[in-house]
Design an enzyme around this catalytic site. Structure first.
Site, short mmCIF file in Angstrom:
data_model
loop_
_atom_site.label_atom_id
_atom_site.label_comp_id
_atom_site.label_asym_id
_atom_site.label_seq_id
_atom_site.Cartn_x
_atom_site.Cartn_y
_atom_site.Cartn_z
N LYS A 172 -17.39 -34.46 32.07
CA LYS A 172 -18.47 -34.52 33.06
C LYS A 172 -18.04 -35.32 34.30
O LYS A 172 -18.24 -34.90 35.44
CB LYS A 172 -19.71 -35.16 32.42
CG LYS A 172 -20.81 -35.51 33.37
CD LYS A 172 -21.47 -34.28 33.94
CE LYS A 172 -22.37 -34.62 35.10
NZ LYS A 172 -23.07 -33.45 35.60
N CYS A 175 -25.31 -37.77 41.86
CA CYS A 175 -24.27 -37.53 40.84
C CYS A 175 -22.89 -37.72 41.43
O CYS A 175 -22.13 -38.58 41.01
CB CYS A 175 -24.41 -36.11 40.33
SG CYS A 175 -26.07 -35.73 39.83
N1 SAJ Z 1 -20.99 -31.29 50.08
C1 SAJ Z 1 -20.18 -31.27 51.20
N2 SAJ Z 1 -19.26 -30.26 51.33
C2 SAJ Z 1 -19.13 -29.28 50.39
C3 SAJ Z 1 -19.94 -29.31 49.25
C4 SAJ Z 1 -20.87 -30.31 49.11
O1 SAJ Z 1 -20.27 -32.15 52.08
O2 SAJ Z 1 -18.29 -28.39 50.62
C5 SAJ Z 1 -22.00 -32.36 49.91
C6 SAJ Z 1 -23.44 -31.85 49.89
O3 SAJ Z 1 -23.93 -31.65 51.18
C7 SAJ Z 1 -24.14 -32.98 49.14
C8 SAJ Z 1 -23.07 -33.45 48.15
O4 SAJ Z 1 -21.83 -32.96 48.64
O5 SAJ Z 1 -24.46 -34.04 50.02
C9 SAJ Z 1 -23.29 -32.98 46.72
O6 SAJ Z 1 -23.73 -31.63 46.69
P1 SAJ Z 1 -23.21 -30.56 45.62
O7 SAJ Z 1 -23.86 -29.27 45.91
O8 SAJ Z 1 -21.72 -30.56 45.62
O9 SAJ Z 1 -23.62 -31.15 44.22
P2 SAJ Z 1 -24.98 -31.72 43.52
O10 SAJ Z 1 -24.94 -33.21 43.63
O11 SAJ Z 1 -26.20 -31.03 43.96
O12 SAJ Z 1 -24.69 -31.27 41.98
C10 SAJ Z 1 -23.47 -31.65 41.35
C11 SAJ Z 1 -22.87 -30.39 40.66
N3 SAJ Z 1 -21.50 -30.69 40.26
C12 SAJ Z 1 -20.45 -29.88 40.57
O13 SAJ Z 1 -20.58 -28.90 41.26
C13 SAJ Z 1 -19.12 -30.24 40.01
C14 SAJ Z 1 -23.74 -29.99 39.48
O14 SAJ Z 1 -23.14 -28.91 38.76
C15 SAJ Z 1 -23.94 -31.19 38.53
O15 SAJ Z 1 -24.74 -30.86 37.41
C16 SAJ Z 1 -24.64 -32.28 39.32
O16 SAJ Z 1 -23.75 -32.67 40.40
C17 SAJ Z 1 -24.90 -33.44 38.37
O17 SAJ Z 1 -26.08 -33.60 37.98
O18 SAJ Z 1 -23.95 -34.12 37.96
#
Ligand code: SAJ
Length: 400
Positions: free
Chosen positions: A200, A254
């Site tokens: 995780k 997360c």
């Molecule tokens: N972000 C960027 N650039 C990107 C992708 C994301 O700046 O190319 C930013 C987003 O804007 C946001 C942050 O990263 O601020 C996180 O967003 P996210 O969509 O990457 O993830 P979360 O936090 O919504 O969900 C993540 C997921 N983990 C992964 O994709 C590895 C989800 O599957 C997990 O279950 C969740 O964390 C968790 O609960 O751990």
């Protein structure tokens, strides 16, 4: 479907526990949800929800009305217990396991030999062993099975995603797998608890490191006067390159937290993971400095801030870098026009005389500077001819 679990208890009815409880209940399992929040308990027992997640309200409503799901403050006997409580960090980025310890102690008096206990909360390596120490020394099966669902798509991903199920013993992993197979259509892969805990943390650290790479590129490109969005688009045409997107920083509860659990456990060898965290945490300050530089040359400027949520097309502002940037500007008494199509009112911290919530059109008409902070789909439809005259800081490449 035939399975040996008639009654399951879910401890913690938040973003993970409530969907898990509801989906089990709609698969013929009697579910008792436990939470310390009386408001959450009362809301759920009325068939409503206290959090925001598409379609979850209908599922909770049907589970409660069918009598298969109820919410209580005090744990009661069950065959299996799923713990889904928060694991934030405290001072010095040290994991705070107090919610898990409290959950363990709260179920201890009702546990019976043969019960299955599953921890779902994101946790540092070794937490499931600690959990076993906090539970009574009777014959229990204990396993770790992390949630991996994406907020906004939880009901789809909770069913479709593969699950990693780590047991303290092979038997506990097998029993936990049986429980998840009640509703999971993805594969349930068994391993030991420590590997499942690290899996995780690894998933979210992988994403954090990759976003940090994109964020670092955006700052390098600013210095070298190169359009980072075009650069990434072109580099990604290589068959083995897939760079993520830069932004104003990494938000949510997360990705900005979990990598620290690895760094805390093995500080001398987690240099890359730690640096990625620092790069992503520094990005909101970098954006602020860009905004202030532009404002220096303006007299009584009005700044339109597009977006407050932590990522696109959701209303969740927890740990949002966009909100952090807007709050900083508000503190410095800059006149702000905030556009957030997913919220009806401004958060309390922004309810100030010089901060106004407006429509996109109103902001475009009177802004002297536009700061785009969230790539909401609605922003990509803004009329480009209106933008030409106004300086823009576009942290997400929507207008690139
Ligand atoms: N972000 C960027 N650039 C990107 C992708 C994301 O700046 O190319 C930013 C987003 O804007 C946001 C942050 O990263 O601020 C996180 O967003 P996210 O969509 O990457 O993830 P979360 O936090 O919504 O969900 C993540 C997921 N983990 C992964 O994709 C590895 C989800 O599957 C997990 O279950 C969740 O964390 C968790 O609960 O751990």
């Amino acid at each position: 479907m035939k399975h040996p679990f008639k009654k399951v208890s879910v401890i913690g009815l938040g973003y993970i526990g409530l969907p898990t409880a509801a989906i089990l209940a709609t698969h013929g399992v009697e579910v008792v949800g436990v939470d310390v929040n009386k408001h959450a308990i009362d809301t759920i027992n009325q068939g409503k929800i206290h959090i925001v997640e598409p379609d979850l309200d209908a599922m909770v409503h049907s589970a409660v009305m069918s009598g298969m799901l109820k919410a209580v403050l005090k744990p009661e006997k069950a065959e299996a217990f799923i713990i889904a409580v928060p694991t934030p960090f405290k001072e010095g980025h040290k994991p705070d396991l107090s919610y898990i310890e409290a959950a363990a102690k709260s179920i201890a008096p009702v546990l019976e030999p043969g019960n299955l206990i599953i921890l779902e909360s994101t946790s540092p390596v070794g937490t499931t062993e600690k959990l076993a120490d906090w539970l009574p020394k009777i014959d229990l099966d204990i396993a770790y099975c992390p949630e991996r669902v994406l907020p906004g798509h939880i009901l789809r991903e909770i069913v479709g995603n593969d699950r990693v199920v780590g047991g303290l013993t092979p038997k506990s992993a097998e029993r936990a797998k049986q429980l998840y197979q009640i509703f999971v259509k993805g594969e349930c892969l068994t391993t030991d608890a420590r590997t499942a805990e690290m899996t995780k943390l690894t998933e979210n650290s992988f994403r954090d490191v990759n976003i940090a790479f994109a964020n670092e590129l955006s700052m390098i490109c600013d210095e070298l006067n190169i359009n980072v969005w075009e650069l990434i688009r072109l580099a990604n045409r290589h068959p083995r390159v897939n760079i993520l997107q830069p932004g104003p920083g990494v938000g949510g509860h997360c990705i900005a937290v979990d990598p620290w659990f690895i760094v805390d456990s093995a500080p001398n060898v987690s240099r890359l993971i730690k640096t990625a965290r620092e790069v992503n945490d520094s990005k909101p300050h970098y954006v602020l400095a860009q905004v202030k530089e532009k404002l220096k040359k303006m007299k009584n400027p009005k700044v339109a801030c597009l977006g407050l949520s932590f990522k696109a097309d959701i209303d969740d502002i927890r740990e949002s870098p966009a909100l952090e940037i807007v709050e900083h500007l508000a503190k410095e008494k800059v006149d702000l026009l905030v556009v957030e199509p997913h919220l009806e009112t401004l958060p309390k911290t922004l309810q100030l005389p010089h901060v106004k919530m407006t429509s996109i059109d109103e902001a475009m008409q009177s802004a002297d500077l536009i700061v785009l902070l969230v790539n909401h789909r609605k922003f990509s439809h803004i009329d480009r001819s209106l933008l030409r005259a106004i300086p823009i800081i576009d942290t997400r490449g929507v207008f690139a």
